[in-house]
Design a protein around this motif. Structure first.
Motif, PDB file in Angstrom:
ATOM      1  N   THR A 134      17.080  10.352  86.757  1.00 34.69           N
ATOM      2  CA  THR A 134      15.757   9.726  86.682  1.00 34.69           C
ATOM      3  C   THR A 134      15.786   8.431  85.890  1.00 34.69           C
ATOM      4  O   THR A 134      15.308   7.387  86.350  1.00 34.69           O
ATOM      5  CB  THR A 134      14.722  10.676  86.042  1.00 34.69           C
ATOM      6  N   THR A 135      16.365   8.465  84.688  1.00 37.13           N
ATOM      7  CA  THR A 135      16.347   7.294  83.808  1.00 37.13           C
ATOM      8  C   THR A 135      17.569   6.400  83.955  1.00 37.13           C
ATOM      9  O   THR A 135      17.536   5.229  83.573  1.00 37.13           O
ATOM     10  CB  THR A 135      16.250   7.734  82.337  1.00 37.13           C
ATOM     11  N   GLY A 136      18.671   6.956  84.479  1.00 35.00           N
ATOM     12  CA  GLY A 136      19.916   6.190  84.587  1.00 35.00           C
ATOM     13  C   GLY A 136      20.777   6.238  83.341  1.00 35.00           C
ATOM     14  O   GLY A 136      21.892   5.703  83.340  1.00 35.00           O
ATOM     15  N   ALA A 137      20.277   6.869  82.255  1.00 34.51           N
ATOM     16  CA  ALA A 137      21.105   7.027  81.042  1.00 34.51           C
ATOM     17  C   ALA A 137      22.375   7.781  81.412  1.00 34.51           C
ATOM     18  O   ALA A 137      22.331   8.756  82.163  1.00 34.51           O
ATOM     19  CB  ALA A 137      20.319   7.770  79.971  1.00 34.51           C
ATOM     20  N   ASN A 138      23.522   7.333  80.886  1.00 32.92           N
ATOM     21  CA  ASN A 138      24.773   7.951  81.318  1.00 32.92           C
ATOM     22  C   ASN A 138      25.831   7.913  80.231  1.00 32.92           C
ATOM     23  O   ASN A 138      25.740   7.141  79.272  1.00 32.92           O
ATOM     24  CB  ASN A 138      25.294   7.274  82.587  1.00 32.92           C
ATOM     25  N   VAL A 139      26.837   8.750  80.403  1.00 32.54           N
ATOM     26  CA  VAL A 139      27.986   8.784  79.503  1.00 32.54           C
ATOM     27  C   VAL A 139      29.233   8.950  80.355  1.00 32.54           C
ATOM     28  O   VAL A 139      29.233   9.681  81.352  1.00 32.54           O
ATOM     29  CB  VAL A 139      27.876   9.920  78.463  1.00 32.54           C
ATOM     30  N   ASN A 140      30.309   8.247  79.998  1.00 31.88           N
ATOM     31  CA  ASN A 140      31.564   8.423  80.722  1.00 31.88           C
ATOM     32  C   ASN A 140      32.734   8.371  79.756  1.00 31.88           C
ATOM     33  O   ASN A 140      32.640   7.812  78.655  1.00 31.88           O
ATOM     34  CB  ASN A 140      31.708   7.380  81.838  1.00 31.88           C
ATOM     35  N   ILE A 141      33.825   8.996  80.172  1.00 32.44           N
ATOM     36  CA  ILE A 141      35.052   9.024  79.379  1.00 32.44           C
ATOM     37  C   ILE A 141      36.193   8.465  80.222  1.00 32.44           C
ATOM     38  O   ILE A 141      36.448   8.948  81.331  1.00 32.44           O
ATOM     39  CB  ILE A 141      35.398  10.452  78.919  1.00 32.44           C
ATOM     40  N   VAL A 142      36.850   7.448  79.690  1.00 31.57           N
ATOM     41  CA  VAL A 142      38.007   6.841  80.352  1.00 31.57           C
ATOM     42  C   VAL A 142      39.226   7.024  79.458  1.00 31.57           C
ATOM     43  O   VAL A 142      39.178   6.748  78.259  1.00 31.57           O
ATOM     44  CB  VAL A 142      37.766   5.344  80.617  1.00 31.57           C
TER      45      VAL A 142
END
Length: 252
Positions: A134-142
């Motif tokens: 909904t908001t587009g807030a995100n977290v990713n791990i590289v």
């Protein structure tokens, strides 16, 4: 949304390389990473200088058996677990964890973006991505493979020194954002609570398509392993960033 996602992941990988020096020649990916997208990347800008103590030849000759071997995170239902990083992330309703197949698709698109920038090959693994639909807030791990020299150097550096090293290349990094259509209003070091501990992070405020947003990056989360981890949180407010960080727990 997918195009912006690919741009953000490309920038994440570029920043991860800037944090570790960007001078890894690269080796074959680990056997247990066969089903995970590996993106060839490189930093075409000069590697940032560091104030860390000089490493000697002995430091650079880290033996393979002394290193923590990389293992990929797994997704079970709404939970991501990484034995390598010693953490898990359980997402609430309204969030989506990308599957291996979805990460592969995004990884291929990121490949195209980075190839256009004539990046040299440095092994990276997109290990996790969760987004609020909904908001587009995100977290990713590289995960980014470290050379022996980079690994030895970063072991001697504090988180704050790593951030300072990255900021020494600030102008070029801001220019990279601008090329991606993102206007940076501020980029500086900050502190943040993550899994019960205070960490030094890189905080970037930017505007894209008229909307303001924040990127928080925690570099080299896993020290001593074959790969260093960059954890990136993106949202429109610091309250949303806090919600993202609260999804993580330490593996018992």
């Amino acid at each position: 949304m997918k195009k912006l996602l690919c741009v953000l992941l490309s920038l994440t990988m570029i920043f991860a390389l800037a944090a570790c020096g960007g001078n890894d020649k690269g080796t074959d990916k680990p056997a247990d990473a066969a089903e995970t997208p590996v993106t060839d990347t490189a930093d075409k800008t000069p590697a940032p200088e560091t104030e860390a103590p000089e490493t000697d030849a002995k430091d650079a000759e880290a033996k393979e058996e002394d290193l923590k071997p990389v293992s990929l995170g797994v997704v079970e239902g709404n939970t991501y677990k990484s034995e390598y990083l010693g953490l898990s992330c359980t997402i609430p309703d309204g969030f989506k964890l990308l599957s291996v197949e979805e990460l592969q698709e995004v990884g291929e698109m990121v490949d195209d973006i980075l190839d256009e920038e004539t990046m040299k090959a440095v092994p990276t693994i997109q290990d996790m991505y969760a987004i609020n639909t909904t908001t587009g807030a995100n977290v990713n791990i590289v995960l980014t493979q470290l050379s022996d020299i980079d690994r030895a150097t970063m072991k001697r550096m504090t988180e704050e020194q790593i951030i300072d090293s990255t900021l020494s290349n600030k102008d070029n990094l801001i220019a990279t954002y601008k090329q991606a259509g993102m206007e940076v209003s501020n980029m500086d070091k900050d502190v943040m609570q993550f899994m019960g501990e205070e960490h030094h992070v890189l905080k970037t405020d930017y505007t894209v398509n008229g909307a303001e947003a924040i990127i928080i990056q925690l570099f080299n989360f896993s020290v001593g392993g074959q790969y260093g981890a960059t954890i990136t949180f993106t949202a429109t407010t610091m309250d949303e960033i806090a919600e993202l960080t609260n999804m993580f727990q330490t593996l018992s």
